[in-house]
Design a protein around this motif. Structure first.
Motif, short mmCIF file in Angstrom:
data_model
loop_
_atom_site.label_atom_id
_atom_site.label_comp_id
_atom_site.label_asym_id
_atom_site.label_seq_id
_atom_site.Cartn_x
_atom_site.Cartn_y
_atom_site.Cartn_z
N PHE A 152 2.89 -10.42 3.17
CA PHE A 152 3.29 -10.07 4.53
C PHE A 152 4.17 -8.84 4.50
CE2 PHE A 152 6.11 -13.37 2.91
CZ PHE A 152 7.37 -12.81 3.07
N GLU A 153 4.31 -8.22 5.66
CA GLU A 153 5.19 -7.07 5.80
C GLU A 153 6.60 -7.55 6.13
OE1 GLU A 153 3.55 -4.34 8.64
OE2 GLU A 153 2.15 -3.54 7.14
N TYR A 154 7.59 -6.82 5.63
CA TYR A 154 8.98 -7.19 5.87
C TYR A 154 9.78 -5.90 6.03
CZ TYR A 154 13.29 -9.82 5.61
OH TYR A 154 14.50 -10.42 5.92
N ASP A 155 10.57 -5.83 7.10
CA ASP A 155 11.40 -4.66 7.37
C ASP A 155 12.78 -4.85 6.74
OD1 ASP A 155 9.43 -3.39 8.87
OD2 ASP A 155 10.04 -4.42 10.70
N LEU A 156 13.19 -3.84 5.98
CA LEU A 156 14.47 -3.91 5.30
C LEU A 156 14.96 -2.49 5.04
CD1 LEU A 156 16.48 -5.92 3.96
CD2 LEU A 156 15.16 -5.66 1.86
N ASP A 157 16.20 -2.23 5.32
CA ASP A 157 16.82 -0.92 5.07
C ASP A 157 16.03 0.22 5.73
OD1 ASP A 157 18.69 -2.27 3.51
OD2 ASP A 157 17.66 -1.84 1.64
N ASP A 217 5.86 -9.53 -5.70
CA ASP A 217 5.41 -8.14 -5.81
C ASP A 217 5.93 -7.42 -4.58
OD1 ASP A 217 3.86 -9.19 -7.88
OD2 ASP A 217 1.97 -8.99 -6.81
N ILE A 218 6.29 -6.16 -4.75
CA ILE A 218 6.73 -5.37 -3.60
C ILE A 218 5.97 -4.04 -3.61
CG2 ILE A 218 8.73 -4.40 -4.83
CD1 ILE A 218 10.24 -4.51 -2.09
N ALA A 219 5.52 -3.67 -2.42
CA ALA A 219 4.79 -2.42 -2.24
C ALA A 219 5.34 -1.73 -1.00
CB ALA A 219 3.30 -2.70 -2.08
N ASP A 220 5.06 -0.44 -0.89
CA ASP A 220 5.47 0.26 0.32
C ASP A 220 4.53 -0.11 1.46
OD1 ASP A 220 3.15 1.86 0.08
OD2 ASP A 220 4.25 3.55 -0.78
N ASP A 221 4.78 0.44 2.64
CA ASP A 221 3.99 0.06 3.81
C ASP A 221 2.53 0.52 3.74
OD1 ASP A 221 4.59 2.75 4.14
OD2 ASP A 221 5.05 2.56 6.26
N SER A 222 2.20 1.39 2.79
CA SER A 222 0.82 1.81 2.59
C SER A 222 0.11 0.99 1.52
CB SER A 222 0.77 3.29 2.19
OG SER A 222 1.29 4.09 3.22
N GLY A 223 0.84 0.05 0.92
CA GLY A 223 0.26 -0.80 -0.11
C GLY A 223 0.41 -0.27 -1.52
N ASN A 224 1.15 0.83 -1.69
CA ASN A 224 1.39 1.37 -3.03
C ASN A 224 2.40 0.49 -3.75
OD1 ASN A 224 -0.22 3.79 -2.61
ND2 ASN A 224 1.42 4.43 -1.23
N LYS A 225 1.97 -0.10 -4.85
CA LYS A 225 2.83 -1.04 -5.57
C LYS A 225 4.06 -0.34 -6.14
CE LYS A 225 -0.71 -4.37 -6.58
NZ LYS A 225 -0.45 -5.34 -5.58
N ASP A 239 14.01 2.23 -9.56
CA ASP A 239 13.09 2.90 -8.65
C ASP A 239 13.75 3.08 -7.28
OD1 ASP A 239 10.94 3.54 -6.84
OD2 ASP A 239 9.56 2.82 -8.39
N GLU A 240 13.84 4.30 -6.81
CA GLU A 240 14.52 4.62 -5.55
C GLU A 240 13.76 4.16 -4.33
OE1 GLU A 240 15.55 8.76 -5.53
OE2 GLU A 240 16.87 8.55 -7.25
N ARG A 241 12.49 3.74 -4.50
CA ARG A 241 11.71 3.23 -3.37
C ARG A 241 12.07 1.79 -3.03
NH1 ARG A 241 5.94 3.90 -5.69
NH2 ARG A 241 7.12 3.14 -7.48
#
Length: 127
Positions: A18-23, A43-51, A70-72
């Motif tokens: 699922f998507e989660y908004d944080l920072d 697992d965590i990925a950005d909003d485009s699905g990049n792991k 990782d700064e992301r």
């Protein structure tokens, strides 16, 4: 009532993504369960699905991604916590029962006063 904002994970329907908004960012979080080792991973990925990180083990009272520069990754610590103090593990019997994944935003110098942040709602989440 939770003192921190928690991330609701349906442990009966894994893997769950699922998507989660944080920072001020949107992340995709995926939770899985390893029944042989009795532990959960995230697992965590950005909003485009990049792991960004895969297979991070949830360990009671230990921030996720704490050793990853990782700064992301989100700045706000995500920590599996049992606010009741009962659990000694973050396995199938505990996670989602007494252990929840929290945004650990409480100031440790202030202690657990029970006061909710000004922008928190009664469910422990933010508006």
């Amino acid at each position: 009532m939770a003192l921190r904002n928690y991330i609701s994970v349906d442990t009966d329907d894994l893997p769950e993504t699922f998507e989660y908004d944080l920072d001020n960012n949107t992340y995709q979080l995926t939770f899985k369960y390893n029944d042989e080792g009795d532990f959960f991973t995230c697992d965590i990925a950005d909003d485009s699905g990049n792991k960004i990180v895969t297979g991070e083990k949830l360990i009671l009272n230990q921030p996720l991604f704490k050793d990853n520069p990782d700064e992301r990754l989100p700045v706000t610590p995500l920590v599996p916590i049992d606010e009741s103090g009962q659990a000694t593990n973050c396995g199938i019997d505990e996670f989602g029962s007494t252990v929840f994944l929290y945004e650990d935003t409480l100031d440790p110098d202030l202690g657990d006063s029970g006061d909710m942040p000004v922008d928190a709602d009664v469910e422990g989440g933010y508006e």
